[in-house]
Enzyme design. Structure first.
Site, PDB file in Angstrom:
ATOM      1  CB  SER A 121      -0.903   0.004   1.240  1.00  0.00           C
ATOM      2  OG  SER A 121      -1.719  -1.147   1.236  1.00  0.00           O
ATOM      3  CD  GLU A 353      -4.390  -2.464 -11.620  1.00  0.00           C
ATOM      4  OE1 GLU A 353      -4.739  -1.287 -11.789  1.00  0.00           O
ATOM      5  OE2 GLU A 353      -4.206  -3.262 -12.543  1.00  0.00           O
TER       6      GLU A 353
HETATM    7  C1  LIG Z   1      -2.363 -12.063  -7.033  1.00  0.00           C
HETATM    8  C2  LIG Z   1      -1.708 -10.724  -6.927  1.00  0.00           C
HETATM    9  C3  LIG Z   1      -1.284 -10.087  -8.084  1.00  0.00           C
HETATM   10  C4  LIG Z   1      -0.635  -8.841  -7.988  1.00  0.00           C
HETATM   11  N1  LIG Z   1      -0.146  -8.246  -9.131  1.00  0.00           N
HETATM   12  C5  LIG Z   1       0.656  -7.157  -9.016  1.00  0.00           C
HETATM   13  C6  LIG Z   1       1.358  -6.640 -10.153  1.00  0.00           C
HETATM   14  O1  LIG Z   1       1.235  -7.144 -11.276  1.00  0.00           O
HETATM   15  N2  LIG Z   1       2.194  -5.588  -9.981  1.00  0.00           N
HETATM   16  C7  LIG Z   1       2.381  -5.005  -8.762  1.00  0.00           C
HETATM   17  O2  LIG Z   1       3.159  -4.057  -8.688  1.00  0.00           O
HETATM   18  N3  LIG Z   1       1.711  -5.449  -7.664  1.00  0.00           N
HETATM   19  C8  LIG Z   1       0.870  -6.514  -7.762  1.00  0.00           C
HETATM   20  N4  LIG Z   1       0.215  -7.013  -6.651  1.00  0.00           N
HETATM   21  C9  LIG Z   1       0.430  -6.365  -5.358  1.00  0.00           C
HETATM   22  C10 LIG Z   1      -0.805  -5.714  -4.787  1.00  0.00           C
HETATM   23  O3  LIG Z   1      -1.102  -4.535  -5.476  1.00  0.00           O
HETATM   24  C11 LIG Z   1      -0.558  -5.520  -3.275  1.00  0.00           C
HETATM   25  O4  LIG Z   1      -0.636  -6.801  -2.672  1.00  0.00           O
HETATM   26  C12 LIG Z   1      -1.536  -4.572  -2.665  1.00  0.00           C
HETATM   27  O5  LIG Z   1      -1.329  -3.266  -3.115  1.00  0.00           O
HETATM   28  C13 LIG Z   1      -1.472  -4.585  -1.112  1.00  0.00           C
HETATM   29  O6  LIG Z   1      -0.168  -4.509  -0.650  1.00  0.00           O
HETATM   30  P1  LIG Z   1       0.311  -5.532   0.478  1.00  0.00           P
HETATM   31  O7  LIG Z   1      -0.011  -6.896  -0.023  1.00  0.00           O
HETATM   32  O8  LIG Z   1       1.725  -5.232   0.799  1.00  0.00           O
HETATM   33  O9  LIG Z   1      -0.604  -5.239   1.718  1.00  0.00           O
HETATM   34  P2  LIG Z   1      -0.346  -4.146   2.868  1.00  0.00           P
HETATM   35  O10 LIG Z   1      -0.040  -2.828   2.246  1.00  0.00           O
HETATM   36  O11 LIG Z   1       0.613  -4.708   3.831  1.00  0.00           O
HETATM   37  O12 LIG Z   1      -1.777  -4.073   3.514  1.00  0.00           O
HETATM   38  C14 LIG Z   1      -2.242  -4.973   4.534  1.00  0.00           C
HETATM   39  C15 LIG Z   1      -3.606  -4.470   5.007  1.00  0.00           C
HETATM   40  O13 LIG Z   1      -3.462  -3.170   5.597  1.00  0.00           O
HETATM   41  C16 LIG Z   1      -4.343  -2.261   4.957  1.00  0.00           C
HETATM   42  N5  LIG Z   1      -3.752  -0.921   4.948  1.00  0.00           N
HETATM   43  C17 LIG Z   1      -2.492  -0.568   4.555  1.00  0.00           C
HETATM   44  N6  LIG Z   1      -2.329   0.753   4.663  1.00  0.00           N
HETATM   45  C18 LIG Z   1      -3.499   1.261   5.133  1.00  0.00           C
HETATM   46  C19 LIG Z   1      -3.954   2.578   5.459  1.00  0.00           C
HETATM   47  N7  LIG Z   1      -3.187   3.651   5.294  1.00  0.00           N
HETATM   48  N8  LIG Z   1      -5.222   2.721   5.924  1.00  0.00           N
HETATM   49  C20 LIG Z   1      -6.028   1.642   6.075  1.00  0.00           C
HETATM   50  N9  LIG Z   1      -5.648   0.384   5.773  1.00  0.00           N
HETATM   51  C21 LIG Z   1      -4.403   0.189   5.304  1.00  0.00           C
HETATM   52  C22 LIG Z   1      -4.554  -2.826   3.570  1.00  0.00           C
HETATM   53  O14 LIG Z   1      -5.749  -2.339   2.982  1.00  0.00           O
HETATM   54  C23 LIG Z   1      -4.610  -4.321   3.865  1.00  0.00           C
HETATM   55  O15 LIG Z   1      -5.895  -4.664   4.286  1.00  0.00           O
HETATM   56  C24 LIG Z   1      -0.480  -8.225  -6.737  1.00  0.00           C
HETATM   57  C25 LIG Z   1      -0.925  -8.872  -5.578  1.00  0.00           C
HETATM   58  C26 LIG Z   1      -1.513 -10.116  -5.657  1.00  0.00           C
HETATM   59  C27 LIG Z   1      -1.934 -10.814  -4.390  1.00  0.00           C
END
Ligand SMILES: Cc1cc2nc3c(=O)[nH]c(=O)nc-3n(C[C@H](O)[C@H](O)[C@H](O)COP(=O)(O)OP(=O)(O)OC[C@H]3O[C@@H](n4cnc5c(N)ncnc54)[C@H](O)[C@@H]3O)c2cc1C
Length: 368
Positions: A121, A353
């Site tokens: 995020s 996304e």
């Molecule tokens: C199958 C899959 C395909 C993907 N494809 C791509 C790709 O092609 N390219 C790419 O670059 N990325 C890709 N991603 C990455 C995806 O965009 C991220 O997983 C996503 O943005 C969330 O990041 P994170 O997993 O680190 O979760 P975190 O950021 O660690 O979030 C964990 C939780 O905390 C919450 N959270 C975090 N910050 C806040 C806040 N400020 N306020 C409230 N809640 C918050 C989130 O909503 C979530 O519920 C993919 C992910 C998956 C699982």
């Protein structure tokens, strides 16, 4: 006409493999071949670079119809747009000519590499570095969760060029799979979209020509975010397609399934569920198509509308697919029927996304 064409293709050439692709967690090669053969794998590429020149709404319809039968396969047109849009929005003429042509022809796919193990995020917290060395940049770092990694020939990679400036010190580059020092992790074992490979991308002293930078140094994060304004709408389209697929299947099932001496479709409790599902899908569709029109026109409220469409449509997809499983009862809970796959596939649309929490942050910052 476009919808009829893509629906016929999806039902004939993609749907028959959807269950196997999920069960075997394998790349949907048949879908890629069918989409390429019909020029539907990257419809958004402008005509001047050899593409179909489809507008944002047409692209949404392609993704929606593929997702209706196979969410994994819909990530082929969706991620081809996501990966290449930074080049289309901010790349030099040379980069566009070099990389969009093979994409349009179906000779190469394009991935988007923003996320990292410790930067999801908070994508601006990335650690991957690009250091200038003469006429080259040398990239080092790990990108995580990269859709179609290993399958794509091209990658838009965001990397830090000036650590003192946080988001304004990030630049975007085109990296090729064949560049020395590029390798991939094992495919992630996922809940859904099992046919779409998600892997880490390792960049180990990857030396690329400096002219592979997309736009000016320090503009990469802005380009990455601008890209998402347009492509969140494609995730909304994917969610919409998954939800429609689940509704269509459940609609047929309830007419066939008999309990208490009649088709369960005759019970008002069932009818009300179907009515709610259809109502929510239609609301999501209107929001998504309106957002696509804003994307095409470049309207000033695109950021809000794109986030709203993605957030709303993905929540609808989760609700509708869960209800579809309910409508099939115990059968819905098994892999003998497609709705449990659709429910598992729907979940990712609330996460990638930008999670739906992040979409709400984006909306709150850009209230109309
Ligand atoms: C199958 C899959 C395909 C993907 N494809 C791509 C790709 O092609 N390219 C790419 O670059 N990325 C890709 N991603 C990455 C995806 O965009 C991220 O997983 C996503 O943005 C969330 O990041 P994170 O997993 O680190 O979760 P975190 O950021 O660690 O979030 C964990 C939780 O905390 C919450 N959270 C975090 N910050 C806040 C806040 N400020 N306020 C409230 N809640 C918050 C989130 O909503 C979530 O519920 C993919 C992910 C998956 C699982």
């Amino acid at each position: 006409m476009l919808r009829d064409a893509i629906r016929a293709l999806a039902e004939a050439k993609i749907a028959p493999y959807a269950a196997a692709v999920d069960e075997e967690a394998r790349f949907p090669r048949e879908a890629l071949d069918a989409l390429v053969a019909n020029d539907l794998h990257a419809v958004h590429v402008p005509e001047e670079y050899g593409g179909g020149g489809a507008d944002a709404l047409a692209t949404v319809i392609v993704i929606e119809e593929v997702a209706r039968v196979c969410a994994s396969s819909s990530l082929i047109p969706a991620v081809n747009k996501l990966g290449s849009l930074p080049v289309i929005l901010s790349g030099s003429e040379d980069l566009k000519k070099k990389y969009l042509g093979p994409l349009a022809k179906g000779d190469a796919m394009f991935s988007y590499a923003l996320s990292e193990p410790d930067a999801g995020s908070d994508a601006a917290g990335m650690k991957t570095k690009a250091v200038r060395d003469g006429d080259s940049y040398v990239l080092n770092g790990v990108k995580r969760w990269i859709t179609n990694a290993g399958e794509s020939a091209y990658y838009t990679v965001m990397a830090v060029t000036d650590p003192s400036k946080r988001s304004k010190g990030i630049s975007a580059f085109v990296v090729e799979k064949s560049d020395d020092g590029v390798s991939f992790g094992a495919p992630e074992k996922k809940l859904g979209i099992k046919g779409s490979p998600t892997r880490e991308v390792y960049l180990d002293n990857v030396r690329i020509p400096a002219d592979r930078m997309i736009g000016a140094e320090g503009t990469g994060f802005a380009t990455a975010m601008k890209t998402l304004d347009h492509t969140r709408i494609t995730i909304a389209a994917q969610a919409l397609g998954i939800a429609q697929g689940a509704l269509d299947y459940a609609k047929g099932y309830v007419k066939e399934r008999k309990q208490f001496g009649k088709a369960i479709a005759e019970f008002q409790g069932i009818q009300f569920m179907l009515a709610d599902m259809a109502m929510k899908i239609e609301a999501a569709r209107q929001l998504t198509y309106a957002a696509a029109a804003k994307s095409e026109r470049g309207d000033s409220d695109l950021t809000f509308q794109g986030a709203a469409a993605k957030c709303f449509a993905s929540d609808v997809a989760m609700e509708v697919t869960t209800d579809a499983v309910q409508l099939l009862g115990g059968y819905g809970y098994t892999r003998d029927y497609p709705v449990e796959r659709m429910m598992r596939d729907a979940k990712i649309t609330q996460i990638y996304e930008g999670t739906n929490q992040v979409q709400r942050i984006v909306m709150a910052r850009n209230l109309p």
